[in-house]
Enzyme design. Structure first.
Site, PDB file in Angstrom:
ATOM      1  N   PHE A 149       0.816  -1.224   0.000  1.00  0.00           N
ATOM      2  CA  PHE A 149       0.000   0.000   0.000  1.00  0.00           C
ATOM      3  C   PHE A 149       0.847   1.269   0.000  1.00  0.00           C
ATOM      4  O   PHE A 149       0.348   2.337  -0.318  1.00  0.00           O
ATOM      5  CB  PHE A 149      -0.930   0.004   1.234  1.00  0.00           C
ATOM      6  CG  PHE A 149      -0.222   0.421   2.507  1.00  0.00           C
ATOM      7  CD1 PHE A 149      -0.030   1.756   2.815  1.00  0.00           C
ATOM      8  CD2 PHE A 149       0.291  -0.526   3.389  1.00  0.00           C
ATOM      9  CE1 PHE A 149       0.645   2.146   3.965  1.00  0.00           C
ATOM     10  CE2 PHE A 149       0.963  -0.152   4.538  1.00  0.00           C
ATOM     11  CZ  PHE A 149       1.144   1.193   4.822  1.00  0.00           C
TER      12      PHE A 149
ATOM     13  N   LYS B 108      -1.164  -7.439  -9.315  1.00  0.00           N
ATOM     14  CA  LYS B 108      -2.119  -7.505  -8.202  1.00  0.00           C
ATOM     15  C   LYS B 108      -1.775  -6.356  -7.260  1.00  0.00           C
ATOM     16  O   LYS B 108      -0.912  -6.480  -6.413  1.00  0.00           O
ATOM     17  CB  LYS B 108      -1.983  -8.860  -7.495  1.00  0.00           C
ATOM     18  CG  LYS B 108      -3.221  -9.382  -6.814  1.00  0.00           C
ATOM     19  CD  LYS B 108      -3.756  -8.545  -5.682  1.00  0.00           C
ATOM     20  CE  LYS B 108      -2.944  -8.536  -4.417  1.00  0.00           C
ATOM     21  NZ  LYS B 108      -3.408  -7.507  -3.470  1.00  0.00           N
TER      22      LYS B 108
ATOM     23  N   GLU C 268      -4.835  -3.940  -2.103  1.00  0.00           N
ATOM     24  CA  GLU C 268      -6.289  -3.767  -2.035  1.00  0.00           C
ATOM     25  C   GLU C 268      -6.654  -2.537  -1.200  1.00  0.00           C
ATOM     26  O   GLU C 268      -7.810  -2.120  -1.186  1.00  0.00           O
ATOM     27  CB  GLU C 268      -6.948  -5.041  -1.463  1.00  0.00           C
ATOM     28  CG  GLU C 268      -6.697  -5.321   0.013  1.00  0.00           C
ATOM     29  CD  GLU C 268      -5.341  -5.977   0.280  1.00  0.00           C
ATOM     30  OE1 GLU C 268      -4.404  -5.791  -0.529  1.00  0.00           O
ATOM     31  OE2 GLU C 268      -5.217  -6.648   1.324  1.00  0.00           O
TER      32      GLU C 268
ATOM     33  N   SER D 277       5.333  -6.910   3.201  1.00  0.00           N
ATOM     34  CA  SER D 277       5.840  -7.239   4.542  1.00  0.00           C
ATOM     35  C   SER D 277       6.672  -8.533   4.523  1.00  0.00           C
ATOM     36  O   SER D 277       6.545  -9.362   3.613  1.00  0.00           O
ATOM     37  CB  SER D 277       4.661  -7.405   5.509  1.00  0.00           C
ATOM     38  OG  SER D 277       3.864  -8.495   5.088  1.00  0.00           O
TER      39      SER D 277
ATOM     40  N   CYS E 264       9.617   1.735   3.324  1.00  0.00           N
ATOM     41  CA  CYS E 264      10.493   0.616   3.683  1.00  0.00           C
ATOM     42  C   CYS E 264      11.912   1.110   3.923  1.00  0.00           C
ATOM     43  O   CYS E 264      12.719   0.412   4.514  1.00  0.00           O
ATOM     44  CB  CYS E 264      10.491  -0.446   2.596  1.00  0.00           C
ATOM     45  SG  CYS E 264      11.267   0.134   1.088  1.00  0.00           S
TER      46      CYS E 264
ATOM     47  N   GLU F 268       9.540  -3.911  12.916  1.00  0.00           N
ATOM     48  CA  GLU F 268       9.281  -2.789  12.009  1.00  0.00           C
ATOM     49  C   GLU F 268       8.005  -2.106  12.487  1.00  0.00           C
ATOM     50  O   GLU F 268       6.957  -2.747  12.609  1.00  0.00           O
ATOM     51  CB  GLU F 268       9.088  -3.305  10.577  1.00  0.00           C
ATOM     52  CG  GLU F 268       8.857  -2.187   9.582  1.00  0.00           C
ATOM     53  CD  GLU F 268       8.603  -2.702   8.155  1.00  0.00           C
ATOM     54  OE1 GLU F 268       7.817  -3.636   7.990  1.00  0.00           O
ATOM     55  OE2 GLU F 268       9.214  -2.148   7.224  1.00  0.00           O
TER      56      GLU F 268
HETATM   57  P1  NAD Z   1       1.561  -6.671   2.950  1.00  0.00           P
HETATM   58  O1  NAD Z   1       2.583  -7.728   2.989  1.00  0.00           O
HETATM   59  O2  NAD Z   1       0.467  -6.684   3.962  1.00  0.00           O
HETATM   60  O3  NAD Z   1       0.827  -6.671   1.521  1.00  0.00           O
HETATM   61  C1  NAD Z   1       1.572  -6.747   0.327  1.00  0.00           C
HETATM   62  C2  NAD Z   1       0.741  -7.481  -0.710  1.00  0.00           C
HETATM   63  O4  NAD Z   1       0.517  -8.831  -0.282  1.00  0.00           O
HETATM   64  C3  NAD Z   1      -0.610  -6.860  -0.955  1.00  0.00           C
HETATM   65  O5  NAD Z   1      -0.870  -6.836  -2.344  1.00  0.00           O
HETATM   66  C4  NAD Z   1      -1.566  -7.768  -0.208  1.00  0.00           C
HETATM   67  O6  NAD Z   1      -2.832  -7.860  -0.813  1.00  0.00           O
HETATM   68  C5  NAD Z   1      -0.875  -9.114  -0.259  1.00  0.00           C
HETATM   69  N1  NAD Z   1      -1.159  -9.937   0.928  1.00  0.00           N
HETATM   70  C6  NAD Z   1      -1.492  -9.504   2.180  1.00  0.00           C
HETATM   71  N2  NAD Z   1      -1.626 -10.547   3.018  1.00  0.00           N
HETATM   72  C7  NAD Z   1      -1.384 -11.659   2.308  1.00  0.00           C
HETATM   73  C8  NAD Z   1      -1.346 -13.051   2.628  1.00  0.00           C
HETATM   74  N3  NAD Z   1      -1.608 -13.479   3.860  1.00  0.00           N
HETATM   75  N4  NAD Z   1      -1.009 -13.918   1.647  1.00  0.00           N
HETATM   76  C9  NAD Z   1      -0.749 -13.498   0.395  1.00  0.00           C
HETATM   77  N5  NAD Z   1      -0.766 -12.178   0.043  1.00  0.00           N
HETATM   78  C10 NAD Z   1      -1.086 -11.274   0.985  1.00  0.00           C
HETATM   79  O7  NAD Z   1       2.357  -5.280   2.978  1.00  0.00           O
HETATM   80  P2  NAD Z   1       1.766  -3.806   3.119  1.00  0.00           P
HETATM   81  O8  NAD Z   1       1.296  -3.601   4.519  1.00  0.00           O
HETATM   82  O9  NAD Z   1       0.860  -3.491   2.008  1.00  0.00           O
HETATM   83  O10 NAD Z   1       3.101  -2.944   2.878  1.00  0.00           O
HETATM   84  C11 NAD Z   1       3.983  -2.564   3.912  1.00  0.00           C
HETATM   85  C12 NAD Z   1       5.172  -3.483   3.987  1.00  0.00           C
HETATM   86  O11 NAD Z   1       5.856  -3.485   2.736  1.00  0.00           O
HETATM   87  C13 NAD Z   1       6.212  -3.036   4.997  1.00  0.00           C
HETATM   88  O12 NAD Z   1       6.680  -4.165   5.692  1.00  0.00           O
HETATM   89  C14 NAD Z   1       7.321  -2.433   4.146  1.00  0.00           C
HETATM   90  O13 NAD Z   1       8.609  -2.454   4.723  1.00  0.00           O
HETATM   91  C15 NAD Z   1       7.258  -3.307   2.956  1.00  0.00           C
HETATM   92  N6  NAD Z   1       7.877  -2.664   1.798  1.00  0.00           N
HETATM   93  C16 NAD Z   1       9.101  -3.119   1.397  1.00  0.00           C
HETATM   94  C17 NAD Z   1       9.741  -2.499   0.337  1.00  0.00           C
HETATM   95  C18 NAD Z   1      11.105  -2.971  -0.117  1.00  0.00           C
HETATM   96  O14 NAD Z   1      11.498  -2.613  -1.212  1.00  0.00           O
HETATM   97  N7  NAD Z   1      11.819  -3.751   0.675  1.00  0.00           N
HETATM   98  C19 NAD Z   1       9.131  -1.431  -0.311  1.00  0.00           C
HETATM   99  C20 NAD Z   1       7.874  -1.010   0.129  1.00  0.00           C
HETATM  100  C21 NAD Z   1       7.250  -1.635   1.184  1.00  0.00           C
END
Ligand code: NAD
Length: 505
Positions: free
Chosen positions: A157, A181, A184, A234, A289, A389
């Site tokens: 997000f 994808k 959401e 994440s 991140c 984090e």
């Molecule tokens: P998230 O992991 O909750 O969601 C990421 C994606 O995975 C979304 O599209 C979501 O729909 C999907 N998803 C969520 N739960 C799932 C599950 N149980 N099984 C399969 N898919 C699932 O992450 P977020 O909260 O949207 O984003 C924040 C996180 O992203 C932070 O931890 C941040 O550090 C990380 N991030 C990392 C980078 C990097 O380059 N290392 C860059 C940006 C964000």
């Protein structure tokens, strides 16, 4: 003419085989403005049939697309970058409404993604193979960088413009087709970019979009026609995606969570350093991140902490679209509750709360998910606020006596996304960059995200897979190297007879 006239701000659509379509699902989720709780629209959780249709469209489009001349693919990227530039302000408004960050930061989100599209315009020189003449008598060896097939991207997000743009432009310009994808939680600005890609001339089936959560992600990770998965999000979900897609034979890159440190040496330029620390810790409400989470003050630099807090106090917490806002809301009430829980844990575990953002009130936006800038001192490495984090505007301060101690502390932390050093000594910087075990290092730069000519090279606990998104590594990720060894016989060539040894010569 408004280039975005097809966008439905109320409902996120799917893109399947060049058509924006309404999902037939019964499972919808609200898209909510984090500053007001106003419902902006709904996002569908696509059905299995819809995800399969998107993958099938991508699979069908692949053969034609991979044979489309590279210049034609490049020209679409040239058009796309122009359209994004023209529409950046409109996209930024939607991005701020659904994500919460300030308008200036939303424009930055788009700009950093746009730079990847610009880089995709030079794919003609990036996707070149190698050639060596004469590896044996009359024998040459050369490589082709060929597209893989259908690739998929799963995005978080916090950067709804930049991160989708890390993925699909490089994937498709290399000759792959793609299923995206988006998050959401804030898919509307991503869909505006997708709309522009279609307008730029991306053919039907080359780029497809499905929305949803775990079920859709798991389907992408296990479907036999998907060859590679790019994930950003994440650590928990990224590890699951890496394992599941890996078990199903896919190439995977997972860019995940972080805990980024900055080391402040006593010889650093104090004013510049403190400004940089405050911006990096609290900008985007800490939801980057590469946000700064831990400042490591070395020696006498520990005396700068009060001044740091004074600077932090000057930041304004408000809705992202209001003028002069520095810190917008976090994405959801759930995210706010998580950040507050972690702040409370810091207090319970004995850290000193130097600046407390828990009770911030924003006039006119009483329902917003706001957390004010928060600073802890006397933090130790066993506390939750150090280990986890937080993804909110919370800075932990640790004091140490030497550069060596700072390096040992950071190298012992499992994450490896980014790190910074503030000093005026070249020798200190040289030692630091050599010894620090983190994939992206800033010297007097607090958030060292590389430009797209390089690649995003987070490491250790922040990444699974070898190759990072965008830049040269993305070309490697989205292509298969094929190595060809060839010999052409001239009529005049005398036959050397049958040779049963391994030597070509
Ligand atoms: P998230 O992991 O909750 O969601 C990421 C994606 O995975 C979304 O599209 C979501 O729909 C999907 N998803 C969520 N739960 C799932 C599950 N149980 N099984 C399969 N898919 C699932 O992450 P977020 O909260 O949207 O984003 C924040 C996180 O992203 C932070 O931890 C941040 O550090 C990380 N991030 C990392 C980078 C990097 O380059 N290392 C860059 C940006 C964000």
């Amino acid at each position: 003419m408004n280039a975005l006239n097809n966008i439905q701000l109320k409902q996120a659509q799917l893109l399947i085989n060049g058509e924006f379509v309404e999902s037939k699902t019964t499972h919808w989720q609200d898209i909510v403005n984090p500053a007001t709780q106003e419902v902006l629209g709904q996002v569908p959780f696509a059905t299995t049939a819809e995800v399969n249709a998107a993958i099938a469209a991508a699979q069908n489009a692949f053969e034609t697309w991979r044979q489309t001349p590279i210049q034609a693919r490049m020209r679409i990227m040239l058009k796309l970058q122009d359209l994004i530039r023209q529409n950046a302000k409109d996209i930024a408004k939607v991005l701020t409404a659904e994500q919460g960050k300030t308008l200036a930061d939303a424009e930055g989100d788009i700009q950093r993604g746009l730079e990847v599209v610009e880089h995709a315009c030079s794919i003609g020189s990036l996707q070149m193979g190698e050639y060596i003449e004469g590896v044996a008598r009359g024998v040459d060896t050369y490589t082709l960088q060929q597209p893989l097939g259908v690739c998929a991207g799963i995005t978080p997000f916090n950067f709804p413009a930049m991160i989708p743009l890390w993925m699909f432009p490089m994937a498709i310009v290399c000759g792959n087709t793609f299923v995206l994808k988006p998050s959401e939680q804030d898919p509307l600005s991503t869909m505006m970019l997708v709309e522009l890609a279609v307008q730029a001339g991306v053919p039907a089936g080359v780029l497809n979009v499905v929305h949803g959560g775990k079920d859709v992600v798991d389907l992408l990770c296990t479907h036999q026609d998907i060859k590679a998965i790019s994930f950003v999000g994440s650590t928990h979900v990224g590890t699951h995606v890496y394992n599941l897609a890996g078990q199903h034979g896919k190439r995977v890159q997972s860019m995940m969570g972080a805990k980024n440190h900055v080391v402040v040496m006593p010889d650093a330029n104090k004013e510049q350093t403190l400004n940089a620390l405050v911006g990096a810790a609290f900008g985007a409400a800490g939801q980057r991140c590469m946000a700064l989470s831990v400042a490591v003050m070395v020696g006498e630099a520990k005396h700068w902490v009060e001044e740091l807090a004074e600077k932090a106090k000057t930041l304004k917490v408000n809705a992202g679209h209001e003028p002069n806002t520095d810190i917008g809301p976090v994405i959801s009430p759930r995210a706010k509750a998580r950040v507050l829980d972690l702040i409370n844990s810091g207090v319970e575990e004995g850290a000193t709360l130097l600046l407390d953002g828990r009770d911030v009130k924003v006039k006119g936006y009483e329902q917003g998910n706001f957390v004010g800038q928060t600073i802890f001192t006397h933090v130790t490495t066993d506390m939750r606020i150090y280990k986890e984090e937080i993804f909110g505007p919370v800075l932990a301060i640790i004091t140490v006596d030497s550069l060596e101690e700072a390096i040992a502390l950071i190298n012992a932390n499992p994450f490896g996304n980014g790190v910074g050093l503030f000093t005026q000594s070249g020798a200190t910087a040289r030692t630091f960059q050599h010894q620090i075990n983190i994939g992206q290092v800033g010297i007097n730069i607090p958030i060292p995200v590389p430009v797209p000519f390089f690649s995003f090279t987070g490491s250790r606990g922040s990444k699974l897979g070898d190759l990072g998104p965008y830049g040269k590594q993305a070309v490697q990720f989205y292509t298969q190297t094929k190595t060809i060894t060839s010999r052409w016989f001239e009529d005049s060539h005398q036959s050397t007879g049958v040779n049963t040894t391994i030597n070509l010569g």
